[in-house]
Design a protein around this motif. Structure first.
Motif, PDB file in Angstrom:
ATOM      1  N   ILE A  33       0.836  -1.209   0.000  1.00 32.58           N
ATOM      2  CA  ILE A  33       0.000   0.000   0.000  1.00 32.58           C
ATOM      3  C   ILE A  33       0.866   1.253   0.000  1.00 32.58           C
ATOM      4  O   ILE A  33       0.548   2.235  -0.666  1.00 32.58           O
ATOM      5  N   CYS A  34       1.980   1.212   0.689  1.00 32.79           N
ATOM      6  CA  CYS A  34       2.848   2.388   0.785  1.00 32.79           C
ATOM      7  C   CYS A  34       3.467   2.736  -0.574  1.00 32.79           C
ATOM      8  O   CYS A  34       3.349   3.868  -1.044  1.00 32.79           O
ATOM      9  N   VAL A  35       4.120   1.767  -1.209  1.00 33.65           N
ATOM     10  CA  VAL A  35       4.804   2.061  -2.478  1.00 33.65           C
ATOM     11  C   VAL A  35       3.807   2.334  -3.602  1.00 33.65           C
ATOM     12  O   VAL A  35       4.084   3.131  -4.496  1.00 33.65           O
ATOM     13  N   GLN A  36       2.656   1.702  -3.550  1.00 30.90           N
ATOM     14  CA  GLN A  36       1.626   1.984  -4.552  1.00 30.90           C
ATOM     15  C   GLN A  36       0.983   3.346  -4.305  1.00 30.90           C
ATOM     16  O   GLN A  36       0.551   4.016  -5.235  1.00 30.90           O
ATOM     17  N   GLY A  37       0.959   3.747  -3.024  1.00 35.61           N
ATOM     18  CA  GLY A  37       0.338   5.020  -2.656  1.00 35.61           C
ATOM     19  C   GLY A  37       1.168   6.223  -3.036  1.00 35.61           C
ATOM     20  O   GLY A  37       0.638   7.239  -3.468  1.00 35.61           O
ATOM     21  N   ASN A  38       2.495   6.121  -2.871  1.00 32.63           N
ATOM     22  CA  ASN A  38       3.361   7.255  -3.208  1.00 32.63           C
ATOM     23  C   ASN A  38       4.799   6.759  -3.363  1.00 32.63           C
ATOM     24  O   ASN A  38       5.529   6.604  -2.382  1.00 32.63           O
ATOM     25  N   GLY A  39       5.195   6.549  -4.608  1.00 31.45           N
ATOM     26  CA  GLY A  39       6.534   6.071  -4.918  1.00 31.45           C
ATOM     27  C   GLY A  39       7.626   7.091  -4.675  1.00 31.45           C
ATOM     28  O   GLY A  39       8.807   6.743  -4.633  1.00 31.45           O
ATOM     29  N   ASP A  40       7.250   8.368  -4.518  1.00 31.61           N
ATOM     30  CA  ASP A  40       8.254   9.387  -4.201  1.00 31.61           C
ATOM     31  C   ASP A  40       8.678   9.321  -2.739  1.00 31.61           C
ATOM     32  O   ASP A  40       9.822   9.606  -2.400  1.00 31.61           O
ATOM     33  N   VAL A  41       7.747   8.931  -1.877  1.00 34.54           N
ATOM     34  CA  VAL A  41       8.035   8.829  -0.449  1.00 34.54           C
ATOM     35  C   VAL A  41       8.559   7.441  -0.114  1.00 34.54           C
ATOM     36  O   VAL A  41       9.544   7.290   0.596  1.00 34.54           O
ATOM     37  N   PHE A  42       7.880   6.411  -0.643  1.00 29.45           N
ATOM     38  CA  PHE A  42       8.218   5.020  -0.341  1.00 29.45           C
ATOM     39  C   PHE A  42       8.761   4.347  -1.602  1.00 29.45           C
ATOM     40  O   PHE A  42       8.036   4.165  -2.567  1.00 29.45           O
ATOM     41  N   GLN A  43      10.042   3.987  -1.566  1.00 28.54           N
ATOM     42  CA  GLN A  43      10.669   3.346  -2.727  1.00 28.54           C
ATOM     43  C   GLN A  43      11.677   2.323  -2.224  1.00 28.54           C
ATOM     44  O   GLN A  43      12.765   2.677  -1.768  1.00 28.54           O
TER      45      GLN A  43
END
Length: 173
Positions: A33-43
């Motif tokens: 959910i994190c990486v799908q939600g925002n790849g700029d923050v979570f990568q």
């Protein structure tokens, strides 16, 4: 939870300007959910893999709140607003240049032992700037100086007391 509690539970801290993000590899269920939600923050292929300042705080907190395993948690940093609160009888407040009320907290003194916070108001133009928190803190500081406790009946003040350990010394439960 506090930063210390997260760290004691094995979370790792990723520090940001407005938000600190905590991650526990042990709790992670890799739902994505994190990486799908925002790849700029979570990568996951980047080191560090979490950059709290790469996204809007409001959006990042929604993503973290959706984490099913609670492997991701956060603590918002509250910046002390640079305001000079006015003090009146049983209230702290702010006025704009036209002497219009733009923020206020009111409290009663049923006796010499405690205050009851009964109302907090902040004009929409000032929301999200830490003004309401500063109002609650002003009443708490007054209670400390006068050796009193506080019953926070106002929903906002009650929430502040529930989530911040700094008010335990003045909270009359």
């Amino acid at each position: 939870m506090t930063e210390e509690e997260y760290m004691n539970e094995g979370y790792r801290k990723y520090e940001g300007t407005d938000l600190d993000i905590f991650y526990s590899a042990k709790k992670c269920q890799h739902a994505g959910i994190c990486v799908q939600g925002n790849g700029d923050v979570f990568q996951v292929k980047r080191k560090p893999w979490i950059l709290p300042d790469n996204g809007k705080t409001s959006e990042v907190t929604i993503i973290i709140d959706a984490c099913p395993s609670e492997a991701l948690r956060y603590i918002r940093k509250e910046v002390e607003p640079m305001v000079d609160l006015l003090q009146g009888k049983n209230r702290f407040y702010l006025e704009d240049d036209n002497k219009q009320l733009i923020a206020e907290i009111t409290f009663t003194e049923p006796n010499n032992e405690f205050f009851i916070i009964d109302h907090t108001f902040v004009d929409d133009r000032l929301r999200g700037k830490g003004i309401a928190q500063a109002l609650v803190k002003a009443v708490a500081n007054k209670a400390r100086v006068e050796n009193k406790t506080i019953i926070p009946l106002c929903p906002f003040a009650k929430l502040e007391f529930e989530k911040k350990a700094e008010y335990t010394d003045v909270w009359k439960r």
